[in-house]
Design an enzyme around this catalytic site. Structure first.
Site, PDB file in Angstrom:
ATOM      1  N   CYS A 134       0.265   3.872   2.677  1.00  0.00           N
ATOM      2  CA  CYS A 134       0.721   3.389   3.995  1.00  0.00           C
ATOM      3  C   CYS A 134       2.200   3.693   4.188  1.00  0.00           C
ATOM      4  O   CYS A 134       2.633   4.095   5.261  1.00  0.00           O
ATOM      5  CB  CYS A 134       0.507   1.888   4.145  1.00  0.00           C
ATOM      6  SG  CYS A 134      -1.209   1.400   4.028  1.00  0.00           S
TER       7      CYS A 134
ATOM      8  N   CYS B 264       0.839  -1.207   0.000  1.00  0.00           N
ATOM      9  CA  CYS B 264       0.000   0.000   0.000  1.00  0.00           C
ATOM     10  C   CYS B 264       0.873   1.256   0.000  1.00  0.00           C
ATOM     11  O   CYS B 264       1.558   1.531   0.982  1.00  0.00           O
ATOM     12  CB  CYS B 264      -0.926  -0.063   1.206  1.00  0.00           C
ATOM     13  SG  CYS B 264      -1.532   1.503   1.816  1.00  0.00           S
TER      14      CYS B 264
END
Lengths: 274, 105
Positions: free
Chosen positions: B33, B30
């Site tokens: 993230c 991600c």
């Protein structure tokens, strides 16, 4: 790697910005959808770009792109989802990856179409803009993909591949997303499916979604004569700053934004070496 | 203090023992993230001794992610003695998180 300038968008404005960053001897990365997905690609004939009359939109785009490639511009296909500045560097997420640069040129065109009913309400609670980012959280569950680009089909395939039950809607006109605490169903153009996730894959994100604190007026990015926005190191060019939505205007603004971004990157470099 | 990486088995005890906790649900595939990661680390240092700042990898701990109804990452959940009272979804500047922590110290 780290770049001096990162350009979001590979149309006339973005490519012009990139060429002009290279003309100042700085490194630049262009992140964009495939060329064929640019709205200009479908223009049959552009007659008012000075000195290059009667070319098709596709031909213009190919020439612009070739020019940029020959100038040493780096390219990356993908969609920018987030941008954030930390310690004078802009970090930009592209799907599941990340790049960084001293300055950013926003040239992603205009986000066409308005938001659907329920889209904002369920964002993060079943509504997602990135299949490769959030797909894994929907493994083995039913989802709908609302695709507005050709690459959206690839993302739908990715979701099927990891085990999601995918219902694909190609360029739906009207959709409503409903649910309780999370998404339960979506109706597109009269067809309703029970799903736990809805992936909205549009060609471009609205500028204010990429940069939450960006100053925007009636949907267009606010810029000064240097094409600077209200955010440090962020410049904008082309359709995203407003009309006329035409090639020559985009190319001109791209030139200014590219030069301004290159100058900003040079100034940052001087500051750091001090 | 480094960010605490919590596993499902230790999660409940860890957050219940903390008067105030902030848990970042993330995964290494991600992009956003990854961008949030330095912020979470900085907050862990800033609030050392005042709040528990932890991370949960949703790939390694899918039960936890499901229990919290995490449907988009990064999702940051705030808890008081193990009870969720707020959450933030998506990449946000550090102040968005420190504001919640400050108001609940």
């Amino acid at each position: 790697m780290s770049y001096d300038v990162l350009v979001i968008g590979g149309g006339p404005a973005g490519l012009s910005a990139a060429v002009n960053v290279r003309a100042r001897g700085r490194s630049v990365l262009v992140v964009s959808n495939p060329l064929e997905e640019n709205p200009l690609w479908r223009a049959e004939k552009v007659d008012n770009h000075l000195g290059m009359p009667a070319l098709s939109g596709a031909e213009l785009l190919k020439r612009f792109r070739r020019h940029a490639e020959e100038s040493g511009v780096d390219f990356r296909e993908g969609k920018v989802l987030n941008a954030m500045r930390m310690e004078d560097i802009w970090y930009v997420s592209i799907g599941s990856d990340m790049e960084n640069a001293r300055a950013v040129v926003l040239a992603g065109g205009v986000a066409r179409g308005k938001k659907y009913l329920g889209e904002e309400e369920f964002l993060g609670r079943g509504v997602s803009y990135c299949a490769t980012c959030d797909g894994m959280l929907y493994r083995n569950r039913p989802v709908a993909v609302l695709g507005f680009t050709d690459t959206a089909k690839k993302e739908a395939d990715f979701l099927s591949g990891i085990g999601c039950g995918v219902t694909y809607f190609h360029r739906p006109k009207n959709c409503v997303i409903r649910g309780g605490s999370t998404v339960e169903e979506v109706t597109c153009d009269g067809e309703t499916v029970q799903v736990e996730g809805v992936f909205l894959l549009r060609p471009t994100m609205a500028p204010a979604e990429l940069f939450p604190e960006l100053a925007v007026e009636s949907g267009y990015v606010t810029v000064d004569r240097r094409m600077a926005t209200n955010l440090p190191g962020v410049f904008a060019a082309g359709d995203c700053t407003g009309g006329p939505l035409q090639v020559s205007k985009a190319v001109g603004e791209g030139l200014i934004a590219g030069q301004s971004a290159a100058a900003f990157a040079a100034e940052q470099e001087r500051k750091q070496s001090r | 203090m480094a960010v605490k990486h919590l596993k499902t088995t230790e999660f409940q005890a860890a957050v219940e023992a903390a008067p105030l906790a902030m848990v970042d649900f993330w995964a290494d595939w991600c992009g956003p993230c990854k961008m949030l990661s330095p912020t979470v680390e900085a907050l862990a240092e800033q609030y050392e001794g005042k709040a528990l700042v932890a991370k949960v990898n949703v790939d390694e701990e899918p039960e936890l992610a499901r229990a919290f109804g995490v449907m988009s990452i990064p999702t940051v959940v705030f808890l008081k003695n193990g009870r969720e009272f707020d959450r933030k979804v998506g990449l946000l500047p550090a102040q968005a998180f420190s504001k919640v922590l400050e108001e609940n110290l």
